[in-house]
Design a protein around this motif. Sequence first.
Motif, PDB file in Angstrom:
ATOM      1  N   ASN A 208     -22.299 -18.168 -12.328  1.00 16.72           N
ATOM      2  CA  ASN A 208     -23.387 -17.843 -11.397  1.00 16.72           C
ATOM      3  C   ASN A 208     -23.474 -16.347 -11.106  1.00 16.72           C
ATOM      4  O   ASN A 208     -24.558 -15.823 -10.805  1.00 16.72           O
ATOM      5  CB  ASN A 208     -23.208 -18.616 -10.098  1.00 16.72           C
ATOM      6  CG  ASN A 208     -23.485 -20.092 -10.265  1.00 16.72           C
ATOM      7  OD1 ASN A 208     -24.126 -20.510 -11.231  1.00 16.72           O
ATOM      8  ND2 ASN A 208     -23.005 -20.902  -9.328  1.00 16.72           N
ATOM      9  N   ARG A 215     -27.710 -19.362  -9.779  1.00 19.67           N
ATOM     10  CA  ARG A 215     -27.360 -20.765  -9.994  1.00 19.67           C
ATOM     11  C   ARG A 215     -27.489 -21.098 -11.477  1.00 19.67           C
ATOM     12  O   ARG A 215     -28.223 -20.438 -12.212  1.00 19.67           O
ATOM     13  CB  ARG A 215     -28.268 -21.696  -9.187  1.00 19.67           C
ATOM     14  CG  ARG A 215     -29.731 -21.676  -9.631  1.00 19.67           C
ATOM     15  CD  ARG A 215     -30.539 -22.787  -8.979  1.00 19.67           C
ATOM     16  NE  ARG A 215     -31.953 -22.761  -9.369  1.00 19.67           N
ATOM     17  CZ  ARG A 215     -32.440 -23.328 -10.465  1.00 19.67           C
ATOM     18  NH1 ARG A 215     -31.643 -23.947 -11.328  1.00 19.67           N
ATOM     19  NH2 ARG A 215     -33.738 -23.278 -10.723  1.00 19.67           N
ATOM     20  N   THR A 218     -30.849 -26.239 -15.054  1.00 20.21           N
ATOM     21  CA  THR A 218     -30.842 -27.698 -15.155  1.00 20.21           C
ATOM     22  C   THR A 218     -31.838 -28.096 -16.241  1.00 20.21           C
ATOM     23  O   THR A 218     -32.727 -27.308 -16.598  1.00 20.21           O
ATOM     24  CB  THR A 218     -31.264 -28.359 -13.832  1.00 20.21           C
ATOM     25  OG1 THR A 218     -32.656 -28.050 -13.586  1.00 20.21           O
ATOM     26  CG2 THR A 218     -30.409 -27.872 -12.667  1.00 20.21           C
TER      27      THR A 218
END
Length: 258
Positions: A208, A215, A218
């Motif tokens: 990160n 972050r 995904t």
Amino acid sequence: MTKNKYDLENKVVLLTGGGSGIGREITQSFLENGAKVAVAGRHLKSLQETIQNYQDDQAVALVGDVSKPETSKNLVYEVQKKFGRIDIVVSDAAAYISGTIDQLSNDDWEKVRQTNIDAFFYLATATYSALKETQGTLIAISSVSGISGDWSQAIYNASKHAINGFVRSLALDWGKDNIRVNAVAPAFTLTRMTSDVATNKDQLALINSRVALGRPGTPEDIAPAVLFLATEDAKYITGTILTVDGGTSASTGQPNLN
């Protein structure tokens, strides 16, 4: 699923590596936007789980090992038999093995090369005529590891550099046929394959720290970029490696000392 709707009604998609992770999310996003999808992979159960909420006339699971040259030819035959055409091809099948060269075996290299490079070559070769008929598009799921180097990832990075080279050169060769060829390049993404690192707080913090958005990615971050590249909104985009990495590749690699 995607936040926005894309004009993909009745477009026919062939996607490899759709049994989990990024491939599963891309498959379901295409389906939610009206496309018909043939999702291919080595494990029928996983593929069936990917498309279990969709009707047989919209989605089909096809089992095969895309590292074998005959598999892609068979996939094209099956998709055209069921849906009549192929508009979009997404190459997502991939293998990852880490380690320095002195730690890896010939078998490690063969597995990564066959799954990441050979499979893309076979898929591109097998789908060319079908894409020429529809003036379609080929999209590879590459990686920011195909842009720079990483510690203990020499063979994986080499395979992704090869994919990026394929994409740029095929875009030039196939442009005359109005076939667009692009790649989406994620950085570290939360999937089953990365679960060991994702559950290690220290390692995840290091990752990160290299991401501008702070972050990991995904699958839901990656799929919309693929869908965009498959639409008419991207009709003048070809030969591009689109990084979807939260700003990872924006860095020179130096640490943030502030």
